[in-house]
Design a protein around this motif. Structure first.
Motif, mmCIF file in Angstrom:
data_model
loop_
_atom_site.group_PDB
_atom_site.id
_atom_site.type_symbol
_atom_site.label_atom_id
_atom_site.label_comp_id
_atom_site.label_asym_id
_atom_site.label_seq_id
_atom_site.Cartn_x
_atom_site.Cartn_y
_atom_site.Cartn_z
ATOM 1 N N GLU A 1 -0.264 -2.091 -4.515
ATOM 2 C CA GLU A 1 -0.993 -3.008 -3.626
ATOM 3 C C GLU A 1 -0.625 -4.455 -3.940
ATOM 4 N N GLN B 1 -0.951 4.094 -5.745
ATOM 5 C CA GLN B 1 -0.779 3.200 -4.598
ATOM 6 C C GLN B 1 -0.427 1.816 -5.142
ATOM 7 N N TRP C 1 -10.386 -1.072 -2.048
ATOM 8 C CA TRP C 1 -10.162 -2.516 -2.144
ATOM 9 C C TRP C 1 -9.444 -2.977 -0.884
ATOM 10 N N MET D 1 0.816 -1.224 0.000
ATOM 11 C CA MET D 1 0.000 0.000 0.000
ATOM 12 C C MET D 1 0.851 1.275 0.000
ATOM 13 N N VAL E 1 -6.327 -1.665 3.400
ATOM 14 C CA VAL E 1 -7.366 -1.196 2.486
ATOM 15 C C VAL E 1 -6.775 -0.082 1.634
ATOM 16 N N SER E 2 -6.902 -0.207 0.305
ATOM 17 C CA SER E 2 -6.373 0.840 -0.569
ATOM 18 C C SER E 2 -7.299 2.042 -0.507
ATOM 19 N N GLU E 3 -6.795 3.170 -0.976
ATOM 20 C CA GLU E 3 -7.615 4.391 -0.949
ATOM 21 C C GLU E 3 -8.858 4.244 -1.819
#
Lengths: 299, 268
Positions: A64, A62, B40, A51, B35-37
């Motif tokens: 992930e 971002q 997800w 993240m 948790v992504s911005e």
């Protein structure tokens, strides 16, 4: 008493940050871990905190996941990215998608390169990933700088970088009777990304692990052509052929090389990066009858 | 005095305060939810050798790159699974076959014709053939979950298995997942469903009417309430005509799970 400066220069992307964050502001790699450098001088891409965020103008990115990382862009109004086909993972419905025509379509078609780039404009989220495990590399490009990337490695780039391509001029031709076949160990073309006026960001996906090194002027190194990820335009390259004694099988008029090395010789100055999970080149073992500028060795 | 409990953020199961991983799904309880911005949530990275409990049985998750689900079946418990995911088993573990309706349709659609069943007591272990994550989904009574074909690794016998035909020719041709999706339904008892997602797995909860466009090959699972429709986007490129791109519009309410190493399908 003066305050001690805590600036940090990222060994991976050269971005200078204030050194207080856990991740490099330019490429998102961890800066709170010790740099891993092999005794031979390759710098292993530092891990990245899951993240991790990278700011690009008014937009941000971002990264992930860790096995097959996802690049999730949050595009601001007016900002955009472009990407090749087959890397789009998901997007919000309000993202505007259009095609970006490329020059030299015939040559690209024959070289097996994508004919069009797709561009996406904000505001909204859009995410990309490749279809094999590896590392996602974010490469900031400073104004006036460019990066050369081997074909099919590129994932996405911000719209303020220009895209061009050039002939690799790395090839050899083999002959079998009257049949001739030309091989391009690096591919016929390489991608070039250039940031004309404002800093840009380029994303590439490496298969396996990624390593980088800085070649001094006139320093050379041999790498497997399919292991090359990217290089600075100042790094020159040509073919290098090595023939081990006993690597050839001959019977009457028939002869074939079942063991020889086809290398890419890279000349500094500049950065070069490689991936550990490279594809093996198809080798038909036939005699090489002509080739692009090359050095040779027998041992 | 009330007993303090910790709620698992992934599956909502209650756990003892001292637990470090969820008893029902194995998710670590001592690390932050990622948790992504964009909303997800990353599937929890199950720590090596974590144990999960269901019925009289346990599942131990072993390895991290291509994880193995090793099941220690209690007497009378059973699990079912597809062909080609079985890694090893004890000699004593009883094996049988679950016959399915619509066999011809399944064969034509490239789906497994038989589902195998292992019954305890005994041990049996499963894995898929690529880098990825085990997604442990405890299903509470009354839940219905649709899963992309060939994504499910195993399911406990408390869950009933069927398949649903994907509606619409466009969805079948360009949806990248064939003609059918697996459907798992719980009635009165909770059950355990384990999937293998290629690459990393992310989940998002869509509100009623909220929609998102997803690469069809990335779709992994969804609640039965989420609808899926494939949309085709034409990208033109002058003389050469251009290219097309199919994306699946997923519309809420409900959960949707995706995998980052998606199975690519031909869209041109």
């Amino acid at each position: 008493m003066t305050e001690i400066e805590r600036t940090y220069t990222c060994a991976w992307c050269n971005t200078v940050s204030d050194g207080t964050a856990l991740s490099c502001a330019g490429c998102g790699v961890s800066i709170d871990v010790r740099q891993t450098v092999t005794k031979s001088g390759w710098i292993e891409m530092p891990g990245r905190h899951d993240m991790a965020k990278i700011q690009i103008g008014n937009s941000h990115l971002q990264i992930e996941g860790e096995y097959v990382p996802v690049a999730d862009f949050s595009l601001a109004e007016g900002d955009g990215v472009y990407f090749t086909h087959h890397v789009l993972l998901w997007m919000e419905p309000q993202i505007k998608v259009t095609s970006m025509g490329l020059k030299g379509a015939w040559k690209r078609l024959f070289a097996g390169m994508p004919l069009i780039m797709t561009q996406a404009a904000g505001p909204g989220h859009i995410a990309f990933s490749q279809d094999h495990s590896g590392e996602l590399i974010a490469l900031p490009i400073q104004p006036g700088a460019a990066i050369d990337v081997r074909e099919h490695i590129f994932l996405a780039a911000t719209s303020n970088t220009t895209y061009d391509w050039f002939s690799t001029n790395v090839w050899y031709t083999t002959r079998n009777g009257n049949e001739r076949e030309t091989h391009y160990p690096l591919g016929m073309f390489m991608d070039r990304f250039f940031a004309p006026t404002t800093p840009g960001l380029l994303l590439i996906h490496a298969a396996g692990n990624a390593f980088i090194r800085h070649l001094a002027p006139n320093e050379t190194i041999l790498v497997k052509p399919t292991a090359l990820l990217f290089k600075d335009p100042s790094v020159q390259m040509h073919l290098h052929l090595e023939y081990p004694r006993g690597g050839r099988f001959s019977w009457g008029l028939f002869s074939t090389w079942y063991y020889r090395h086809i290398w890419l010789r890279l000349h500094g100055p500049g950065r070069v990066a490689i991936q550990s999970a490279y594809k093996h080149m198809e080798e038909n073992g036939r005699n090489i009858v002509s080739y692009s500028p090359a050095t040779q060795a027998q041992w | 005095m009330p007993i303090e409990r910790v709620v698992c953020q992934w599956c909502q199961a209650m756990n003892e305060k001292s637990a470090v991983s969820c008893r029902a799904c194995g998710a670590p309880l001592d690390i932050k939810n990622l948790v992504s911005e964009s909303g997800w949530r990353e599937a929890p990275r199950i720590k090596d050798m974590t144990e999960i409990h269901f019925g009289q049985s346990t599942c131990q998750v072993e390895g991290e790159i291509v994880p193995v689900a090793e099941i220690n079946l209690g007497p009378g418990d059973s699990i079912f699974f597809e062909h080609h995911v079985l890694l090893w088993k004890d000699d004593a573990t009883q094996m049988s076959v679950m016959t399915l309706q619509g066999g011809v349709s399944r064969v034509l659609a490239g789906m497994p014709f038989v589902i195998s069943v292992a019954t305890g007591p005994g041990r049996v272990a499963f894995s898929r053939d690529a880098t990825g994550e085990l997604v442990v989904l405890p299903l509470h009574p009354g839940m219905e979950l649709d899963v992309r074909e060939h994504a499910f690794l195993l399911s406990s016998h408390h869950i009933s298995y069927s398949f649903v035909r994907i509606k619409g020719l466009r969805n079948i041709l360009f949806g990248g997942q064939g003609m059918f999706m697996d459907r798992f339904v719980t009635s009165n008892e909770p059950g355990l469903l384990i999937l293998h997602g290629y690459g990393n797995v992310f989940e998002r909860v869509l509100k009623p009417g909220e929609s998102i466009l997803v690469e069809p090959g990335a779709f992994l699972y969804k609640d039965a309430t989420v609808t899926m429709n494939v949309e085709f986007q034409q990208l033109k490129s002058g003389f050469f005509g251009g290219s097309g791109m199919s994306l699946a519009r997923m519309t809420g309410p409900g959960r949707i799970g995706i995998q980052s190493m998606y199975i690519h399908h031909n869209t041109e």
